[in-house]
Design an enzyme around this catalytic site. Structure first.
Site, PDB file in Angstrom:
ATOM      1  N   THR A 126       0.804  -1.236   0.000  1.00  0.00           N
ATOM      2  CA  THR A 126       0.000   0.000   0.000  1.00  0.00           C
ATOM      3  C   THR A 126       0.832   1.278   0.000  1.00  0.00           C
ATOM      4  O   THR A 126       1.946   1.312   0.553  1.00  0.00           O
ATOM      5  CB  THR A 126      -0.909   0.030   1.259  1.00  0.00           C
ATOM      6  OG1 THR A 126      -1.463   1.343   1.398  1.00  0.00           O
ATOM      7  CG2 THR A 126      -0.152  -0.296   2.529  1.00  0.00           C
ATOM      8  N   GLU A 128       0.240   3.606   1.864  1.00  0.00           N
ATOM      9  CA  GLU A 128       0.379   4.013   3.272  1.00  0.00           C
ATOM     10  C   GLU A 128       1.800   3.763   3.782  1.00  0.00           C
ATOM     11  O   GLU A 128       2.215   4.352   4.777  1.00  0.00           O
ATOM     12  CB  GLU A 128      -0.614   3.252   4.151  1.00  0.00           C
ATOM     13  CG  GLU A 128      -2.014   3.831   4.157  1.00  0.00           C
ATOM     14  CD  GLU A 128      -2.092   5.214   4.769  1.00  0.00           C
ATOM     15  OE1 GLU A 128      -1.817   5.349   5.969  1.00  0.00           O
ATOM     16  OE2 GLU A 128      -2.415   6.164   4.055  1.00  0.00           O
ATOM     17  N   TYR A 150      -1.149   0.292  10.925  1.00  0.00           N
ATOM     18  CA  TYR A 150      -1.492  -0.384   9.666  1.00  0.00           C
ATOM     19  C   TYR A 150      -0.321  -0.271   8.666  1.00  0.00           C
ATOM     20  O   TYR A 150       0.093  -1.267   8.065  1.00  0.00           O
ATOM     21  CB  TYR A 150      -2.757   0.244   9.081  1.00  0.00           C
ATOM     22  CG  TYR A 150      -3.037  -0.163   7.652  1.00  0.00           C
ATOM     23  CD1 TYR A 150      -3.641  -1.379   7.348  1.00  0.00           C
ATOM     24  CD2 TYR A 150      -2.682   0.677   6.588  1.00  0.00           C
ATOM     25  CE1 TYR A 150      -3.885  -1.745   6.025  1.00  0.00           C
ATOM     26  CE2 TYR A 150      -2.928   0.315   5.272  1.00  0.00           C
ATOM     27  CZ  TYR A 150      -3.522  -0.907   4.994  1.00  0.00           C
ATOM     28  OH  TYR A 150      -3.753  -1.262   3.689  1.00  0.00           O
ATOM     29  N   LYS A 154       1.916  -3.317   7.148  1.00  0.00           N
ATOM     30  CA  LYS A 154       1.996  -3.565   5.701  1.00  0.00           C
ATOM     31  C   LYS A 154       3.451  -3.564   5.218  1.00  0.00           C
ATOM     32  O   LYS A 154       3.805  -4.282   4.283  1.00  0.00           O
ATOM     33  CB  LYS A 154       1.195  -2.515   4.935  1.00  0.00           C
ATOM     34  CG  LYS A 154      -0.287  -2.806   4.889  1.00  0.00           C
ATOM     35  CD  LYS A 154      -0.600  -3.967   3.937  1.00  0.00           C
ATOM     36  CE  LYS A 154      -2.071  -4.243   3.834  1.00  0.00           C
ATOM     37  NZ  LYS A 154      -2.395  -5.412   3.017  1.00  0.00           N
TER      38      LYS A 154
END
Ligand code: NDP
Ligand code: GDR
Length: 327
Positions: A126, A128, A150, A154
């Protein structure tokens, strides 16, 4: 002979679109399903494919269930889409998020190594992971600086995929996907929250919309376009990592303007800021460079943000008009 795919996270937005895409390509599609009390199959029903996919029960946290799923399905390709994927919740459930979104990736990779190391593996990485980036446009070589539990989880999943590729020659590719949305996006994510609220306000069923940081900028694309990129990554001769994005960024504010204007409304009359919706650490701006995906996969985004938001508003208007559940 038809290929077989196993999809973890089949009940999520991307799992549903990817299932439909692979079924249309003639794949046998197996879904790895964590049983919940509530109905999580609504997206497969919405896309009219529930009867076409085969479900195997399991949980990413349970290695034995992953091994069993690989043995039962005899998958050629595994798409690991399952995760606790809501960034906001990752501060409230940091340990669960780390276990499911991060640590579990190694369960899938170990299952592949033990059952059949020739299986091709896709990891849902991601944007992110870029987090507090100093680069104005992010590509595969941009330094990572995740801002949430998160994002950190990831990043583990991303690097362990690369590590299994380098250590055991597993065909593992990671797609660094920027935000992608659709009419079946979870209601907690900001685009769907906005399109659903705009539709309800239009019908007089809601009066205000409370949001957090509306100056955040995201590179928003359409999930239906993005699942093709996942598949393309596994059709290459060698595994690699790719940024998948539109190459355009907009603020949440601009996205609200598009959604409300489409219905002849002014978002400023309805949107209110709730400080409680601000995140402990924000990712202020993301903008992806999809050049490598275009050159090597022949992939590019077909649907840009305005068209995407308008089709989401249309779908939410239908739901509100027909009193269908919003999910
Ligand atoms: P969703 O949140 O819609 O779907 C997540 C899926 O994971 C659901 O099917 C959920 O099942 C499943 N799941 C959660 N926990 C477990 C578990 N312990 N065992 C098995 N399954 C589990 O996510 P999206 O479809 O939007 O995203 C797919 C993947 O791509 C995720 O990994 C996400 O982090 C990542 N990603 C998403 C982006 C986006 O913009 N959408 C961008 C970049 C990456 P259930 O329905 O039962 O809860
Ligand atoms: P994101 O998506 O965190 O980028 O993660 P989300 O839609 O939740 O937030 C986008 C931006 O909007 C701001 N924001 C709000 N967000 C939500 N959800 N609700 C609000 O009321 C609100 N107000 C402002 C957020 O602060 C943020 O800046 C998504 C997920 O799909 C991840 O799994 C995925 O990895 C990334 O996209 C790429």
């Amino acid at each position: 002979m038809a290929k077989t795919a196993l999809i973890t996270g089949i009940t999520g937005q991307d799992g549903a679109y990817l299932s439909k895409f692979l079924l249309e390509k003639g794949y046998n599609v197996y879904g790895f399903l964590a049983r919940r009390g509530s109905d999580t199959l609504w997206r497969l029903r919405y896309l009219n494919i529930l009867d076409d996919v085969k479900i195997i029960d399991g949980d990413l946290l349970d290695l034995s269930s992953l091994i069993r799923a690989l043995e039962l399905s005899k998958a050629d390709e595994v798409y690991n889409l399952a995760a606790q994927s809501f960034v906001g919740t990752s501060w409230q459930q940091p340990i669960l998020t780390t276990q499911v979104t991060g640590f579990s990736v190694i369960n899938v990779l170990e299952a592949i190594r033990l059952v059949n190391s020739k299986i091709k593996f896709y990891q849902a990485s991601t944007s992110e992971m870029f987090g507090k980036t100093t680069e104005t446009i992010q590509c595969e070589n941009t330094v990572f600086h995740p801002r949430s539990p998160y994002g950190v989880a990831k990043l583990f999943g991303h690097y362990i995929t690369i590590n299994y590729r380098e250590s055991f020659n597993i065909f593992g590719s990671a797609g660094i996907l920027f935000n992608h949305e659709s009419p079946i996006r979870g209601i907690e994510f900001v685009t769907r929250k906005v399109t659903s609220a705009a539709a309800k306000i239009k019908y007089g069923k809601q009066s205000k919309l409370y949001l957090g940081n509306i100056d955040a900028q995201r590179d928003w694309g359409y999930a239906k376009d993005y699942v093709e990129a996942m598949w393309l990554m596994l059709q290459q001769d060698t595994p690699d990592d790719f940024v998948i994005a539109t190459g355009k960024t907009s603020t949440v504010r601009e996205m609200c303007d598009i959604a409300f204007s489409y219905l002849g409304l002014n978002y400023q009359d309805y949107v209110e800021i709730d400080q409680k919706l601000y995140r402990p650490a924000e990712v202020e701006r993301l903008l992806g460079n999809p050049k490598k995906a275009k050159e090597k996969l022949g992939w590019e985004a077909k649907t840009l943000m305005k068209e995407l938001i308008e089709l989401m508003v249309e779908a939410d208007m239908e739901r509100v008009k027909d009193n269908k559940p919003e999910f």
